[in-house]
Design a protein around this motif. Structure first.
Motif, PDB file in Angstrom:
ATOM      1  N   ARG A 231       0.760  -1.253   0.009  1.00  0.00           N
ATOM      2  CA  ARG A 231       0.646  -0.070  -0.030  1.00  0.00           C
ATOM      3  C   ARG A 231       1.028   1.550   0.330  1.00  0.00           C
ATOM      4  NH1 ARG A 231      -0.663   1.140   5.483  1.00  0.00           N
ATOM      5  NH2 ARG A 231       0.580   0.014   7.421  1.00  0.00           N
ATOM      6  N   PRO A 232       0.329   1.909  -0.304  1.00  0.00           N
ATOM      7  CA  PRO A 232       1.389   3.431  -0.123  1.00  0.00           C
ATOM      8  C   PRO A 232       1.501   3.938   1.269  1.00  0.00           C
ATOM      9  CG  PRO A 232      -1.182   3.722  -1.061  1.00  0.00           C
ATOM     10  CD  PRO A 232      -1.250   2.369  -0.919  1.00  0.00           C
ATOM     11  N   ALA A 233       1.092   4.020   1.859  1.00  0.00           N
ATOM     12  CA  ALA A 233       1.650   3.690   3.251  1.00  0.00           C
ATOM     13  C   ALA A 233       2.810   3.434   3.428  1.00  0.00           C
ATOM     14  CB  ALA A 233       0.900   3.474   4.989  1.00  0.00           C
ATOM     15  N   ASP A 234       3.425   1.735   2.970  1.00  0.00           N
ATOM     16  CA  ASP A 234       4.320   1.190   3.179  1.00  0.00           C
ATOM     17  C   ASP A 234       5.592   1.735   2.451  1.00  0.00           C
ATOM     18  OD1 ASP A 234       2.820  -1.135   4.504  1.00  0.00           O
ATOM     19  OD2 ASP A 234       2.439  -1.809   2.211  1.00  0.00           O
ATOM     20  N   HIS A 235       5.362   2.848   1.517  1.00  0.00           N
ATOM     21  CA  HIS A 235       6.373   3.734   1.099  1.00  0.00           C
ATOM     22  C   HIS A 235       7.267   4.658   2.264  1.00  0.00           C
ATOM     23  CE1 HIS A 235       6.062   1.912  -2.502  1.00  0.00           C
ATOM     24  NE2 HIS A 235       4.940   2.572  -2.510  1.00  0.00           N
ATOM     25  N   LEU A 236       6.117   4.841   3.242  1.00  0.00           N
ATOM     26  CA  LEU A 236       7.047   5.687   3.809  1.00  0.00           C
ATOM     27  C   LEU A 236       7.307   5.067   5.732  1.00  0.00           C
ATOM     28  CD1 LEU A 236       4.268   8.357   4.190  1.00  0.00           C
ATOM     29  CD2 LEU A 236       6.193   8.764   3.327  1.00  0.00           C
ATOM     30  N   GLU A 237       6.733   4.015   5.387  1.00  0.00           N
ATOM     31  CA  GLU A 237       7.341   2.960   6.727  1.00  0.00           C
ATOM     32  C   GLU A 237       8.976   2.093   6.084  1.00  0.00           C
ATOM     33  OE1 GLU A 237       3.899   0.363   7.375  1.00  0.00           O
ATOM     34  OE2 GLU A 237       2.831   2.126   8.187  1.00  0.00           O
ATOM     35  N   ASN A 238       9.341   2.336   5.139  1.00  0.00           N
ATOM     36  CA  ASN A 238      10.365   1.361   5.093  1.00  0.00           C
ATOM     37  C   ASN A 238      11.119   2.357   4.222  1.00  0.00           C
ATOM     38  OD1 ASN A 238       9.742  -1.841   5.096  1.00  0.00           O
ATOM     39  ND2 ASN A 238       8.222  -0.760   3.987  1.00  0.00           N
ATOM     40  N   SER A 239      10.715   3.866   4.553  1.00  0.00           N
ATOM     41  CA  SER A 239      11.716   4.831   3.329  1.00  0.00           C
ATOM     42  C   SER A 239      13.120   5.568   4.531  1.00  0.00           C
ATOM     43  CB  SER A 239      10.789   5.808   2.992  1.00  0.00           C
ATOM     44  OG  SER A 239      11.875   7.467   3.324  1.00  0.00           O
ATOM     45  N   ARG A 240      14.260   4.927   4.119  1.00  0.00           N
ATOM     46  CA  ARG A 240      15.284   5.518   4.212  1.00  0.00           C
ATOM     47  C   ARG A 240      15.167   6.999   4.528  1.00  0.00           C
ATOM     48  NH1 ARG A 240      16.537   1.044   2.146  1.00  0.00           N
ATOM     49  NH2 ARG A 240      18.375  -0.469   2.491  1.00  0.00           N
ATOM     50  N   VAL A 241      14.825   8.124   3.650  1.00  0.00           N
ATOM     51  CA  VAL A 241      14.719   9.316   4.049  1.00  0.00           C
ATOM     52  C   VAL A 241      14.537   9.647   5.285  1.00  0.00           C
ATOM     53  CG1 VAL A 241      14.750  11.787   2.163  1.00  0.00           C
ATOM     54  CG2 VAL A 241      14.568   9.109   0.962  1.00  0.00           C
TER      55      VAL A 241
END
Length: 435
Positions: A231-241
C-alpha cells in the motif's frame, strides 16, 4: 574454592528470594512497620507518606524504561550486533567469557551507569551465542560491573557536590571531582575492583556438569529485514530518507550539546541510543519492529518503580533514613566515619535505591557529623556513594533492565552477587578507611 563457597548462597537465593515484585511488597510492609515502631507514626500517617511518594519517580521510571528500550533497539541493529559478535569472538572458553563480560561491564558502568547496564547485558547475550558457558553466572558477571558506577564519571553524589548551587553548598562549599572521583583512595578502590571482580566471577564458574546452558537459537533474535510494499503507506514506513532526516537531526543536536560543554547523563545517553538506532535500522519499520521486541521486557520496571518511590517517601518523610544514619554516626570517630557512612548508606540503599535521593536523606546527617568530628568531607561523601553502589548487588531494583534483556529472574543471579557483596564490601571498606 569460590565455586564451592558460592553454591550454598546460590541454593539459598534460589529457594527463598521471591520475584522482585514480591520483594518490593515485603520491603514496603517492612518500611511501614519500622516507621511506626521506631519513629512513632500512626498507620494512616505512614500510608499517606507512602501514597505521597508513590508517583515521585515517574520521570526516572520513564528514563529507566528508555534505557532498556533504546539500548535494545540500538543493539539489535546489524551494525552493533556485528561489533558485539566480533568482540565476543575473542572468548573461546567459558572462563574467558566470564572475564571479558565483567571487564566490559566495569568499563561501561564507570563511564555511565545506564550505558553499563545495557551494554553488559547485551554483550553477555552475544557471548552466550558463541561460547557454551554457565548462563546465570554470565549474566551475574554482566551485572556485577555496575558496582563501580558511583565512583565513576557519572556518579551522582560527587557530581552534585561539584555543582555550583547544590543544596549543601552553604555547609561544605563546592568540592571538585579531583577530591572525589579522581582522588587516590577512590581510584585505588576502582583499580582493585577491576582486578578482583573479574577474578572472583571466574573462580565461581561451576564445573561443566553443574552448569546451566542456554540454547543459542533462543538468543538469536535476528531482526526481519524483508520489505513488503502492498500500500502507499508502506513506502513511508520503509523510507530510508525519513529515517536519515530525523536521525541525523538528532545526531546534530548531540554534537552541538557536547560542543557546548554538556556531559553524560541519563537523558543524553537515551537520546544517543535512540537516534543512532533510528539511523542504523535504516527504515522506520525496522525500528518499530525492534521496539515491539524491546518493550516486552519492561513490565518489571513499570510496576515496581512506583513501589520503590513509595518506600522512599516513607523512609524520608518519617525520619527513618535519617535515624539509621544518625545511629551509625553516634558510634563513629573521625577515622571510622567513612566506614560507618558506607555501611549505613548500604543499609539505606536497600530501601531507597536512588543515589541522588539517598544523598538528600543522608547529607544533612553525615556532613555536620563530619565537620564536628573533623573527618574528611569528600571521603565521607564518597563513602555514601559507595554504600549506595555496594548493596545494589543485593537489591534487585537495578538488575531489572539486565534481567529483562537476558530473560532471567533475580533468583538466577543473586546468589553469585551475594558472594561478590561480601568480597567487594571488604575492599571498599579498606579503601575508604585506610588509603
Amino acid at each position: 574454592m569460590l565455586d564451592r563457597a558460592a553454591r550454598p548462597m546460590v541454593s539459598l537465593v534460589d529457594k527463598y528470594l521471591p520475584d522482585p515484585y514480591i520483594f518490593v511488597i515485603i520491603l514496603t510492609l517492612v518500611s511501614f512497620g519500622a516507621a511506626m515502631a521506631f519513629e512513632g507514626h500512626g498507620p494512616m500517617a505512614v500510608i499517606e507518606m507512602w501514597g505521597d511518594g508513590f508517583w515521585s519517580l515517574l520521570t526516572f521510571s520513564m528514563q529507566m524504561l528508555l534505557v532498556l528500550v533504546t539500548g535494545f533497539m540500538l543493539a539489535s541493529t546489524p551494525f552493533v550486533r556485528g561489533i558485539l559478535n566480533r568482540v565476543a569472538a575473542l572468548a573461546s572458553t567459558p572462563g574467558q567469557a566470564i572475564i571479558l563480560v565483567t571487564f566490559v561491564a566495569l568499563i561501561a558502568s564507570w563511564i555511565n551507569w545506564g550505558f553499563g547496564l545495557v551494554v553488559g547485558a547485551l554483550f553477555a547475550k552475544a557471548l552466550a551465542r558463541q561460547v557454551r558457558v554457565h548462563y546465570p553466572l554470565l549474566i551475574a558477571s554482566a551485572y556485577s560491573g555496575f558496582i563501580v558506577w558511583h565512583g565513576g564519571l557519572a556518579g551522582s553524589i560527587p557530581l552534585v557536590i561539584a555543582t555550583e548551587g547544590h543544596f549543601s553548598q552553604d555547609i561544605i562549599g563546592v568540592i571538585g571531582s579531583g577530591e572525589t572521583i579522581f582522588a587516590f583512595f577512590n581510584l585505588a578502590i576502582i583499580g582493585a575492583l577491576f582486578i578482583v571482580v573479574p577474578l572472583v566471577n571466574r573462580l565461581m564458574l561451576p564445573s561443566e556438569e553443574d552448569s546451566v546452558y542456554v540454547d543459542p537459537a533462543i538468543l538469536n533474535d535476528e531482526p526481519d529485514t524483508s520489505v513488503s510494499i502492498k500500500r502507499p503507506a508502506d513506502h513511508l514506513e520503509n523510507s530510508r530518507v525519513l529515517a536519515w532526516l530525523i536521525g541525523f537531526s538528532g545526531l546534530a543536536f548531540i554534537f552541538q550539546y557536547f560542543m557546548d560543554g554538556g556531559g553524560l547523563n541519563l537523558n543524553i545517553v537515551n537520546f544517543m541510543f535512540l537516534f543512532l538506532a533510528v539511523i542504523l535500522h535504516q527504515t522506520p519499520k525496522r525500528l518499530l519492529d525492534s521496539l515491539h521486541e524491546a518493550v516486552k521486557g519492561g513490565s518489571g520496571i513499570v510496576i515496581q518503580f512506583p513501589f520503590y518511590a513509595g518506600i522512599m517517601g516513607v523512609m524520608t518523610a518519617s525520619g527513618l533514613a535519617a535515624s539509621i544514619s544518625s545511629g551509625f554516626v553516634s558510634i563513629a570517630t573521625a577515622e571510622s566515619l567513612p566506614f560507618w557512612s558506607f555501611i549505613s548508606a548500604g543499609l539505606v540503599n536497600i530501601f531507597v535505591p536512588s543515589g541522588g535521593g539517598q544523598w538528600a536523606v543522608q547529607a544533612p546527617v553525615m556532613l555536620p557529623a563530619a565537620q564536628e568530628l573533623g573527618a574528611s568531607i569528600p571521603r565521607v561523601a564518597m563513602a555514601v556513594a559507595w554504600g549506595d553502589a555496594w548493596t545494589n548487588l543485593l537489591q534487585p531494583f537495578w538488575a531489572l533492565p539486565v534481567l529483562a534483556i537476558a530473560g532471567l529472574k533475580a533468583k538466577d543471579i543473586m546468589g553469585y552477587c551475594l558472594m561478590l557483596l561480601i568480597i567487594t564490601g571488604v575492599i571498599i571498606s579498606v579503601g575508604l578507611t585506610w588509603l
